[in-house]
Write an enzyme that holds these catalytic residues in place. Structure first.
Site, PDB file in Angstrom:
ATOM      1  N   ASP A 183       2.545   5.467  -6.968  1.00 33.33           N
ATOM      2  CA  ASP A 183       3.822   5.383  -6.265  1.00 33.33           C
ATOM      3  C   ASP A 183       5.029   5.270  -7.185  1.00 33.33           C
ATOM      4  O   ASP A 183       6.163   5.354  -6.724  1.00 33.33           O
ATOM      5  CB  ASP A 183       3.817   4.171  -5.315  1.00 33.33           C
ATOM      6  CG  ASP A 183       2.894   4.398  -4.149  1.00 33.33           C
ATOM      7  OD1 ASP A 183       2.911   5.514  -3.609  1.00 33.33           O
ATOM      8  OD2 ASP A 183       2.144   3.482  -3.780  1.00 33.33           O
ATOM      9  N   HIS A 239      -2.573  -2.253  -9.841  1.00 32.88           N
ATOM     10  CA  HIS A 239      -3.520  -1.663  -8.893  1.00 32.88           C
ATOM     11  C   HIS A 239      -4.779  -2.509  -8.869  1.00 32.88           C
ATOM     12  O   HIS A 239      -5.193  -3.022  -9.905  1.00 32.88           O
ATOM     13  CB  HIS A 239      -3.856  -0.227  -9.308  1.00 32.88           C
ATOM     14  CG  HIS A 239      -4.443   0.569  -8.200  1.00 32.88           C
ATOM     15  ND1 HIS A 239      -5.780   0.514  -7.866  1.00 32.88           N
ATOM     16  CD2 HIS A 239      -3.863   1.418  -7.321  1.00 32.88           C
ATOM     17  CE1 HIS A 239      -5.985   1.306  -6.841  1.00 32.88           C
ATOM     18  NE2 HIS A 239      -4.857   1.862  -6.482  1.00 32.88           N
ATOM     19  N   HIS A 257       0.877  -1.191   0.000  1.00 32.50           N
ATOM     20  CA  HIS A 257       0.000   0.000   0.000  1.00 32.50           C
ATOM     21  C   HIS A 257       0.906   1.231   0.000  1.00 32.50           C
ATOM     22  O   HIS A 257       1.663   1.438  -0.931  1.00 32.50           O
ATOM     23  CB  HIS A 257      -0.929  -0.109   1.213  1.00 32.50           C
ATOM     24  CG  HIS A 257      -2.032   0.896   1.296  1.00 32.50           C
ATOM     25  ND1 HIS A 257      -2.418   1.693   0.243  1.00 32.50           N
ATOM     26  CD2 HIS A 257      -2.863   1.235   2.330  1.00 32.50           C
ATOM     27  CE1 HIS A 257      -3.419   2.474   0.619  1.00 32.50           C
ATOM     28  NE2 HIS A 257      -3.708   2.216   1.886  1.00 32.50           N
TER      29      HIS A 257
HETATM   30  N1  CMC Z   1       4.622  -6.913 -10.465  1.00 32.24           N
HETATM   31  C1  CMC Z   1       4.499  -8.116 -11.048  1.00 32.24           C
HETATM   32  N2  CMC Z   1       3.348  -8.801 -11.144  1.00 32.24           N
HETATM   33  C2  CMC Z   1       2.276  -8.230 -10.620  1.00 32.24           C
HETATM   34  C3  CMC Z   1       2.310  -6.970  -9.979  1.00 32.24           C
HETATM   35  C4  CMC Z   1       3.539  -6.314  -9.929  1.00 32.24           C
HETATM   36  N3  CMC Z   1       3.627  -5.104  -9.360  1.00 32.24           N
HETATM   37  N4  CMC Z   1       1.083  -6.655  -9.549  1.00 32.24           N
HETATM   38  C5  CMC Z   1       0.293  -7.679  -9.886  1.00 32.24           C
HETATM   39  N5  CMC Z   1       1.006  -8.628 -10.530  1.00 32.24           N
HETATM   40  C6  CMC Z   1       0.505  -9.871 -11.110  1.00 32.24           C
HETATM   41  C7  CMC Z   1       0.270 -10.919 -10.029  1.00 32.24           C
HETATM   42  O1  CMC Z   1       1.399 -11.705  -9.832  1.00 32.24           O
HETATM   43  C8  CMC Z   1      -0.905 -11.680 -10.619  1.00 32.24           C
HETATM   44  O2  CMC Z   1      -0.393 -12.525 -11.624  1.00 32.24           O
HETATM   45  P1  CMC Z   1      -1.019 -14.013 -11.805  1.00 32.24           P
HETATM   46  O3  CMC Z   1      -2.437 -13.766 -12.242  1.00 32.24           O
HETATM   47  O4  CMC Z   1      -0.172 -14.655 -12.827  1.00 32.24           O
HETATM   48  O5  CMC Z   1      -0.936 -14.658 -10.453  1.00 32.24           O
HETATM   49  C9  CMC Z   1      -1.724 -10.596 -11.328  1.00 32.24           C
HETATM   50  O6  CMC Z   1      -0.767  -9.583 -11.692  1.00 32.24           O
HETATM   51  C10 CMC Z   1      -2.811  -9.981 -10.459  1.00 32.24           C
HETATM   52  O7  CMC Z   1      -2.186  -9.501  -9.259  1.00 32.24           O
HETATM   53  P2  CMC Z   1      -2.841  -9.492  -7.819  1.00 32.24           P
HETATM   54  O8  CMC Z   1      -1.763  -9.573  -6.811  1.00 32.24           O
HETATM   55  O9  CMC Z   1      -3.931 -10.515  -7.783  1.00 32.24           O
HETATM   56  O10 CMC Z   1      -3.518  -8.074  -7.803  1.00 32.24           O
HETATM   57  P3  CMC Z   1      -4.134  -7.363  -6.530  1.00 32.24           P
HETATM   58  O11 CMC Z   1      -5.253  -6.545  -7.034  1.00 32.24           O
HETATM   59  O12 CMC Z   1      -4.414  -8.339  -5.448  1.00 32.24           O
HETATM   60  O13 CMC Z   1      -2.920  -6.449  -6.020  1.00 32.24           O
HETATM   61  C11 CMC Z   1      -1.414  -4.646  -5.853  1.00 32.24           C
HETATM   62  C12 CMC Z   1      -2.806  -5.103  -6.314  1.00 32.24           C
HETATM   63  C13 CMC Z   1      -1.334  -3.136  -5.957  1.00 32.24           C
HETATM   64  C14 CMC Z   1      -1.217  -5.058  -4.393  1.00 32.24           C
HETATM   65  C15 CMC Z   1      -0.359  -5.323  -6.757  1.00 32.24           C
HETATM   66  O14 CMC Z   1      -0.522  -4.911  -8.089  1.00 32.24           O
HETATM   67  C16 CMC Z   1       1.073  -5.051  -6.268  1.00 32.24           C
HETATM   68  O15 CMC Z   1       1.589  -5.778  -5.426  1.00 32.24           O
HETATM   69  N6  CMC Z   1       1.739  -3.972  -6.832  1.00 32.24           N
HETATM   70  C17 CMC Z   1       3.045  -3.622  -6.366  1.00 32.24           C
HETATM   71  C18 CMC Z   1       2.922  -2.808  -5.081  1.00 32.24           C
HETATM   72  C19 CMC Z   1       2.431  -1.412  -5.350  1.00 32.24           C
HETATM   73  O16 CMC Z   1       2.905  -0.719  -6.251  1.00 32.24           O
HETATM   74  N7  CMC Z   1       1.481  -0.964  -4.519  1.00 32.24           N
HETATM   75  C20 CMC Z   1       0.945   0.387  -4.588  1.00 32.24           C
HETATM   76  C21 CMC Z   1      -0.485   0.391  -5.020  1.00 32.24           C
HETATM   77  S1  CMC Z   1      -1.048   2.040  -5.462  1.00 32.24           S
HETATM   78  C22 CMC Z   1      -0.985   2.943  -4.006  1.00 32.24           C
HETATM   79  C23 CMC Z   1      -1.864   2.452  -2.962  1.00 32.24           C
HETATM   80  O17 CMC Z   1      -3.068   2.362  -3.152  1.00 32.24           O
HETATM   81  O18 CMC Z   1      -1.336   2.173  -1.882  1.00 32.24           O
END
Ligand code: CMC
Length: 421
Positions: free
Chosen positions: A357, A301, A262
């Site tokens: 971010d 996201h 986050h």
């Molecule tokens: N790098 C590589 N792969 C990713 C990433 C990433 N940053 N984000 C998602 N994926 C992949 C993930 O591995 C999954 O692949 P598969 O379907 O093959 O398993 C797919 O994309 C869907 O990901 P998810 O984890 O199910 O998505 P989510 O909605 O649960 O998570 C998130 C959203 C923001 C936590 C995630 O995208 C992430 O970890 N991003 C990196 C951390 C980040 O930048 N966070 C800041 C978010 S914006 C500011 C805020 O709101 O705090």
């Protein structure tokens, strides 16, 4: 076409029609037909936990609006106090309302001496400032015990003023503590972002932040001010739903924001860019992300399935800041990462784009903030949003958060004495 869905329970043949209202269906109708059968929705990805009039987000079209006003217009024309007023009270203030609001949040900036001396000084010198801030905000509840009276609107307003006013003071105090620098009292002669920058960086009364830096700070605070039912806002609401006081609820928001998925992502982005170290290593880093060895921090996201509208504004703000104080050397790595990722099927097929971010940390770093302060800056910006949702929730007289679970543990079994295990 009927704006409803029909659910049939195939065990009994009974069915129920539930109207679709505002893009959602009422779970109470589901509960009536199917008692004891829960939506299994990890991460609440498909559940609307409330109605809210604070921020509208459309992840498909990349839209973010505060109370109907596009984020692009607010970032261009507004100030952070004005946006805070808009979020919390629902309307852009008139001049008189704005003057009164600014006067209030300017004259409630001080924190009790005991607070700084006894609470902050109790931490180890290298404590993460988010730890100090989170504890500090929770600690404030003990200085304002009357804040418990959450159903009195005047009392709520007073605590809201205090929190918006004091967050920069708490944040700067956390930083000065970690550097062993003397604490600087807030100077009411300055506007909100300038006052904060001076509390952070002034030494001997000589620090005058460049106008471009103040502008960047203003834009960053505005862009972070709200984002619907995100993790930290939900944490604030969960704690607030038990009728805890607002300091305790906002401390929960800070705690949730701390995590690298986050608000901690901006810090993680800089650590990632530093680790990558050079433009030439970008391809191999992307390959390692695709192998699952890392996440590309600052990408992806839960809601946005295209470019985060805040990232567009921040990318431009970054260039404006670098034009004044020189380019952040990590920028080239970030730009190449973005270029490679946006052309790669792994990211394209998963609809992973830069989020808020990805570029914000580069600006913070160039402004002189150490990486461990980045999430603290996010927290200052997000405070009006947390408070707007908390206030809305109290006004809605909402129920306590109490989700269900799908139990997958052992069946009943008998206690086994130690000697028999
Ligand atoms: N790098 C590589 N792969 C990713 C990433 C990433 N940053 N984000 C998602 N994926 C992949 C993930 O591995 C999954 O692949 P598969 O379907 O093959 O398993 C797919 O994309 C869907 O990901 P998810 O984890 O199910 O998505 P989510 O909605 O649960 O998570 C998130 C959203 C923001 C936590 C995630 O995208 C992430 O970890 N991003 C990196 C951390 C980040 O930048 N966070 C800041 C978010 S914006 C500011 C805020 O709101 O705090």
């Amino acid at each position: 076409m009927a704006e409803s869905i029909t659910i049939t329970d195939n065990r009994t043949g009974s069915s129920i029609e539930i109207p679709i209202v505002g893009g959602g269906v009422d779970a109470a109708a589901w509960r009536k037909l199917l008692p004891g059968i829960w939506f299994h929705d990890p991460g609440l990805a498909t559940t609307a936990v409330t109605t809210s009039a604070v921020a509208e987000i459309n992840g498909e079209t990349g839209i973010l609006r505060y109370r109907g006003y596009p984020i692009e217009q607010l970032a261009e024309h507004s100030t952070f106090p004005e946006v805070a007023h808009l979020l919390i009270y629902g309307e852009l203030p008139t001049q008189n309302q704005l003057d009164e609001w600014v006067d209030l949040i300017t004259h409630h900036t001080f924190i009790h001496e005991n607070f700084r001396k006894r609470i902050y000084d109790a931490f180890h010198y290298d404590a993460h400032p988010m730890g100090l801030l989170t504890s500090g905000v929770a600690g404030l509840s003990t200085f304002y015990p009357e804040a418990k009276d959450i159903f009195d609107p005047d009392n709520r307003r007073e605590q809201i003023v205090r929190l918006v006013a004091k967050m920069p003071t708490l944040a700067a105090a956390a930083y000065r503590f970690s550097r062993g620098l003397p604490f600087i009292f807030p100077d009411n002669a300055h506007d909100y972002p300038t006052r904060f920058l001076k509390m952070m960086f002034d030494v001997g009364g000589e620090y005058e932040p460049d106008e471009a830096l103040v502008r960047a700070m203003r834009v960053l605070f505005i862009l972070h001010a709200d984002h619907g039912q995100n993790c930290s806002t939900t944490a604030t609401r969960v704690v607030g739903s038990s009728h805890a006081d607002p300091y305790t609820a906002i401390a929960a928001g800070c705690a949730a924001l701390y995590g690298p998925l986050h608000g901690g992502a901006n810090e993680a982005v800089i650590n990632m860019l530093t680790e990558i170290g050079s433009y030439d290593e970008v391809d191999s880093f992307i390959a390692s992300v695709k192998r699952g060895a890392h996440r590309l921090m600052g990408f992806g996201h839960r809601v946005y399935k295209q470019y985060d509208p805040r990232a567009v504004i921040i990318k431009k703000a970054a260039h404006d800041v670098f034009a004044v104080i020189g380019k952040n050397p990590l920028l080239d790595i970030a730009l190449k990462l973005e270029e490679v990722a946006l052309a790669d099927d792994y990211f394209v097929s998963r609809r992973l784009y830069p989020n808020v971010d990805f570029y914000s940390g580069l600006i913070y770093q160039s402004l002189g903030f150490p990486t461990n302060m980045f999430t603290v800056l996010f927290a200052i910006g997000r405070t009006p949003g947390w408070l707007a949702h908390w206030n809305e929730m109290i006004e809605q007289n909402s129920r306590i958060y109490r989700p269900r679970q799908v139990y997958v543990g052992s069946e009943r079994r008998d206690y086994v004495p130690m000697a028999d295990r």
